[in-house]
Structure formats: C-alpha cells, structure tokens
Design a protein around this motif. Sequence first.
Motif, PDB file in Angstrom:
ATOM      1  N   GLU A 198       0.462  -1.157  -0.091  1.00  0.00           N
ATOM      2  CA  GLU A 198       0.110  -0.055   0.242  1.00  0.00           C
ATOM      3  C   GLU A 198       0.794   1.092   0.004  1.00  0.00           C
ATOM      4  OE1 GLU A 198      -3.299   0.044  -0.168  1.00  0.00           O
ATOM      5  OE2 GLU A 198      -2.934  -2.146  -0.251  1.00  0.00           O
ATOM      6  N   PRO A 199       0.837   2.182  -0.630  1.00  0.00           N
ATOM      7  CA  PRO A 199       0.810   3.515  -0.616  1.00  0.00           C
ATOM      8  C   PRO A 199       1.200   4.159   1.039  1.00  0.00           C
ATOM      9  CG  PRO A 199      -0.944   3.949  -1.723  1.00  0.00           C
ATOM     10  CD  PRO A 199      -1.237   2.118  -0.939  1.00  0.00           C
ATOM     11  N   GLY A 200       3.024   4.264   0.848  1.00  0.00           N
ATOM     12  CA  GLY A 200       3.586   4.334   2.730  1.00  0.00           C
ATOM     13  C   GLY A 200       4.184   3.596   2.640  1.00  0.00           C
ATOM     14  N   VAL A 206      18.187  -1.727  -6.075  1.00  0.00           N
ATOM     15  CA  VAL A 206      19.455  -1.176  -6.213  1.00  0.00           C
ATOM     16  C   VAL A 206      20.084  -0.265  -6.216  1.00  0.00           C
ATOM     17  CG1 VAL A 206      21.463  -2.009  -7.919  1.00  0.00           C
ATOM     18  CG2 VAL A 206      19.904  -3.197  -7.122  1.00  0.00           C
ATOM     19  N   ALA A 207      21.332   0.195  -6.090  1.00  0.00           N
ATOM     20  CA  ALA A 207      21.918   1.914  -6.436  1.00  0.00           C
ATOM     21  C   ALA A 207      22.596   1.953  -7.255  1.00  0.00           C
ATOM     22  CB  ALA A 207      22.697   1.816  -4.973  1.00  0.00           C
ATOM     23  N   ALA A 208      21.900   3.304  -8.099  1.00  0.00           N
ATOM     24  CA  ALA A 208      22.110   3.594  -9.670  1.00  0.00           C
ATOM     25  C   ALA A 208      24.093   3.631  -9.542  1.00  0.00           C
ATOM     26  CB  ALA A 208      22.124   4.647 -10.115  1.00  0.00           C
ATOM     27  N   GLU A 209      24.494   3.333  -8.675  1.00  0.00           N
ATOM     28  CA  GLU A 209      25.840   3.346  -9.055  1.00  0.00           C
ATOM     29  C   GLU A 209      26.434   1.459  -8.997  1.00  0.00           C
ATOM     30  OE1 GLU A 209      25.211   4.530  -4.297  1.00  0.00           O
ATOM     31  OE2 GLU A 209      24.443   5.143  -6.378  1.00  0.00           O
ATOM     32  N   ASN A 210      25.284   1.036  -8.102  1.00  0.00           N
ATOM     33  CA  ASN A 210      25.812  -0.729  -8.725  1.00  0.00           C
ATOM     34  C   ASN A 210      24.428  -1.031  -9.810  1.00  0.00           C
ATOM     35  OD1 ASN A 210      25.360  -0.177  -5.846  1.00  0.00           O
ATOM     36  ND2 ASN A 210      27.191  -1.693  -6.739  1.00  0.00           N
ATOM     37  N   GLY A 211      24.333  -0.408 -10.703  1.00  0.00           N
ATOM     38  CA  GLY A 211      23.653  -0.528 -11.539  1.00  0.00           C
ATOM     39  C   GLY A 211      22.068  -0.560 -12.194  1.00  0.00           C
ATOM     40  N   GLY A 212      21.327  -0.368 -11.177  1.00  0.00           N
ATOM     41  CA  GLY A 212      20.096  -0.332 -10.777  1.00  0.00           C
ATOM     42  C   GLY A 212      19.895   0.763 -11.877  1.00  0.00           C
ATOM     43  N   HIS A 213      18.508   0.633 -12.229  1.00  0.00           N
ATOM     44  CA  HIS A 213      17.674   1.260 -13.537  1.00  0.00           C
ATOM     45  C   HIS A 213      17.220   2.426 -13.005  1.00  0.00           C
ATOM     46  CE1 HIS A 213      14.680   2.753 -16.542  1.00  0.00           C
ATOM     47  NE2 HIS A 213      14.990   1.320 -17.723  1.00  0.00           N
ATOM     48  N   PHE A 214      17.599   3.650 -13.348  1.00  0.00           N
ATOM     49  CA  PHE A 214      17.428   5.075 -13.650  1.00  0.00           C
ATOM     50  C   PHE A 214      15.711   5.518 -12.429  1.00  0.00           C
ATOM     51  CE2 PHE A 214      15.988   5.276 -17.945  1.00  0.00           C
ATOM     52  CZ  PHE A 214      14.859   6.635 -17.811  1.00  0.00           C
ATOM     53  N   ALA A 215      14.647   4.421 -13.508  1.00  0.00           N
ATOM     54  CA  ALA A 215      14.020   4.677 -13.205  1.00  0.00           C
ATOM     55  C   ALA A 215      12.907   4.408 -12.069  1.00  0.00           C
ATOM     56  CB  ALA A 215      12.629   4.866 -14.824  1.00  0.00           C
ATOM     57  N   ALA A 245       8.544   3.744  -8.455  1.00  0.00           N
ATOM     58  CA  ALA A 245       7.841   3.537  -6.896  1.00  0.00           C
ATOM     59  C   ALA A 245       6.985   4.700  -6.246  1.00  0.00           C
ATOM     60  CB  ALA A 245       9.098   2.963  -5.977  1.00  0.00           C
ATOM     61  N   ALA A 246       8.295   6.331  -6.007  1.00  0.00           N
ATOM     62  CA  ALA A 246       7.632   7.091  -6.146  1.00  0.00           C
ATOM     63  C   ALA A 246       6.071   7.607  -6.360  1.00  0.00           C
ATOM     64  CB  ALA A 246       9.017   8.246  -6.002  1.00  0.00           C
ATOM     65  N   GLY A 305       7.863   4.239  -0.947  1.00  0.00           N
ATOM     66  CA  GLY A 305       9.004   4.472  -0.198  1.00  0.00           C
ATOM     67  C   GLY A 305      10.005   3.794   0.040  1.00  0.00           C
ATOM     68  N   VAL A 306      11.094   4.427  -1.052  1.00  0.00           N
ATOM     69  CA  VAL A 306      12.457   3.471  -1.476  1.00  0.00           C
ATOM     70  C   VAL A 306      13.984   3.548  -0.651  1.00  0.00           C
ATOM     71  CG1 VAL A 306      13.972   3.571  -3.620  1.00  0.00           C
ATOM     72  CG2 VAL A 306      11.883   4.172  -3.926  1.00  0.00           C
ATOM     73  N   GLU A 307      13.884   2.563  -0.691  1.00  0.00           N
ATOM     74  CA  GLU A 307      15.892   2.805   0.154  1.00  0.00           C
ATOM     75  C   GLU A 307      16.441   2.191  -1.020  1.00  0.00           C
ATOM     76  OE1 GLU A 307      17.046   3.746   3.270  1.00  0.00           O
ATOM     77  OE2 GLU A 307      14.636   4.111   3.794  1.00  0.00           O
ATOM     78  N   PHE A 308      17.437   2.006  -0.609  1.00  0.00           N
ATOM     79  CA  PHE A 308      18.709   1.553  -1.868  1.00  0.00           C
ATOM     80  C   PHE A 308      19.626   0.177  -1.615  1.00  0.00           C
ATOM     81  CE2 PHE A 308      18.058   5.554  -2.774  1.00  0.00           C
ATOM     82  CZ  PHE A 308      17.028   5.172  -4.311  1.00  0.00           C
TER      83      PHE A 308
END
Length: 447
Positions: A112-114, A120-129, A134-135, A140-143
Amino acid sequence: MVNADVTLHDVVRLLADNEGEARRTLNMVPSENAMSGLAKLPMLLDPAHRYFFNESDHPDRWHFRGGRRVHELETGLAVPLLRELGRAEHVSVRPLSGLNAMTLVLAALGGEPGSTVVTVAAENGGHFATPDVAARLGLGVEFLRGSGPHALDLDHAAELLARVRPSLVYVDQSHCLFPIDVASLVATVRAVSPETLVHVDASHWFGLVLGGAFRNPLDEGADSLGGSTHKTFPGPQKAVVLTRDAAMDRRIRDTQDYLVSSHHFASTIGLGIALLEFRDFGGPAYARAVVENTRRFGRLLHDRGITVAAADRGFSAGHQLWLDTERDGVAPKVAADRLHAAGLRVNFMAGLPGFTGQGVRIGLNEATYQGLAGDDFTELADVFAAAVRDSEPLGGLADRVASLRTRTRVGAPVDSTSSLFENALALCADSLRTTQVAAPSPQGVTS
C-alpha cells in the motif's frame, strides 16, 4: 513537424532506405535485438488490430471476438513456452515494455502507499526509473549498495532489511556486466525480513536465462521474475512476468487489468513464434555464444588498445561491454559518431557504474543473433578500433561492416523454398494489398 508535401510514396521510400541501411550495418546497442521475419509476421496481419482478454476461453467472456480464431497462439503457444523455458507455473504476457512491467510489479507487490521497497542503487547498476516509478505509486525507496560497481554488500543489505522491513526487494540491473548473486541476496532477505518479497527484473539477462547460460532467479529463490523480451532474447518489444506462486500471480492479474488495456496481441503472438524458434532452433547455443563472444570481443578490443572496463574480471559475464574511450583520448560522443559512420550502432552515456564521466556501452547480443562467429569478431574488432581512432577512412570501414553483414546474415529457420515460407510471403503481400486507403465516393460510400 511533418512536411505537408510528404506522400505515401515518400514514406515507403524512407522505410525502404532504412531497411537497406539496416542490412549494411550492425547494431551493437545492448538493449536492442533483432527478431526473425516469421516472428514479425503477426504484426502485419489482422491480430495487430484486435483486443484479446478471454485467457480462459470461457464462452461468456468473448466480449471482443476478433482474436478468437487465433487466441491459442497466445494461450497455447506463448504462455506454455514461457512456462517451459522459464520454469514457472504462472505467466503474464500483458506488460507492454520493461518499464510497464516494472510499474505493474511495483503496483502489485510493493504494498500500500507508504510501504517501502528496496532496489539497487544507480552506482551498482540499478535502473534510473525505478525510484521515480515507486515514488509516484506512493512507495518509499531504499537502496542496496556495494563497495564496487558489480557486487552488493550483503552485510549492508541485512542491516537495511532488518531496519526498514520492506514489502519488496526489486532487483533491477540495467547497467550490468556481472549478474547479482540472487541466491545469496534471497538468503539474506529470508534470514532478516522473511515477509519481504524478491522480484528480479532480468530484462537484460532474459535470453541468457531462458537459454540456460545464466541461472534462473526462480531457482535461486526469487518470488518472481520479469523483464523485456527484446534484449538478449530476440523477440518483440514487450515484457513478461513469471512466478511459481499462485497468490502472487493473482496479485499481478488483479493489478494488470487497471494498468494495461490492449497488450498488443500481435506482439504476443510474435513472442510465441520467437520462443518456438528459440526452443527448436538453437536458443541455448545462442545464449552460450553471446557470453563467449562478449568476453572474446572484450579481449580483442583490449588487445587493440581500447580501454574496456573490468579487464581484471574477464570484461563481462553477459552481453555488455563498457568502453572508457575518454581515457584513450576520444570523447565518447565522438567515438559513437565515428562508429556510426563506420556502420556500427552503439550507446554513449553517463551513469555507467565506476565511470566518472560518459562511456560507450556495447552489446554482442544482436551480432551473435545475426550470425557473427569465429574470425568475424577479429574483423569486427579491427574495424571498431580503427573507427574509434579515426585511423582509416570511415567509408571504407563501413564497406567492411556491410561485407561482414552479407557474409553472416542469418536466414529463416526453415528452407526458404518451403511451403511455410511461401505462405508467409503470400500473407505479407495480401496484407499490403488490403490496407490501401479507400477514398469515399460522392455518396459517402467507399468503393
């Protein structure tokens, strides 16, 4: 703006010119691939105009009947082949693209929202989008992070997971030379946050997974697997989601009805044809060759003085290579322009893990699918290095690439004189004849 003087003849001429150029050049963009003429055929025919929703073939659910005659090319071909090759009980072929599949999975499995998702963080190859999608869904987003660009710090992951208890870990390597150790990551998740789901977006790896060159993330303990079908897999531009969990499949299906209307039925049939070709005409050999060709080409470029990332690790475990031409005295955009003039299509971009500026990103997936093998790659490396350095006339290099394509072009997986091939050509010709625009008569009735 479109020139008002453009005619249909101009359009067809431009398309024909583009086809001619495509046959003389080599696409080395890792996020693109070719597909066979047979797999493209449905997109020219009537299914391209039709909706199809009745996956259960229930007699009361044929509200849209245009796809009824050929619906089993989805339900009896594409879906069963994905189950077989992906080793998954449940499959969705509804997503239109990798980003659409990402949105579907985050909406269905992210909570649910919240709620919090970890990616994966961008510096480890995660997708920019991924963080932005997610936001926008209220998550919420953690890396997940690591000390280097090609591995995750599992101790950091354990601390993060125990602290935030995310609803979902979304593994989304976009810039990727080496796959994340899914089994170790899943073990970490299960140990510290067992209620958290794990989804692996294998868009770049999908053909290597289906061909057995990479381990299947579902075998490694991931709850679901998805991604686009046109990178290492030589299929149409759409995407899929696979799982072995019936409850998770139900969440995907309950969500997709509100995120995908037409799922491009003809492309789904094309996917089924591409899967059938992949299974019956050398898909596993192709997948192994992609990995072997990529590592070999990395070595060939390295030996010619091109700076290739991860030389200490064999350059790559998949289909991508990253080139730091800036260190070789050539700006990446300039290198990409020269390569384009030499008949080679590549990416140049910022954001490659471990790069401070821009780099050149290439893939050997389409070159392998087009049939390059053996000494072809030695010739290709010679042309590539000469183009980057502008050490030989680019027009002459383009002629060498065109010659390479002529020698290696892959034909249909059937005899071109067979009735199957002739029938396909007849369908194409008939489709063109029946799609001419008919002008209304003065009485308003078309002739």
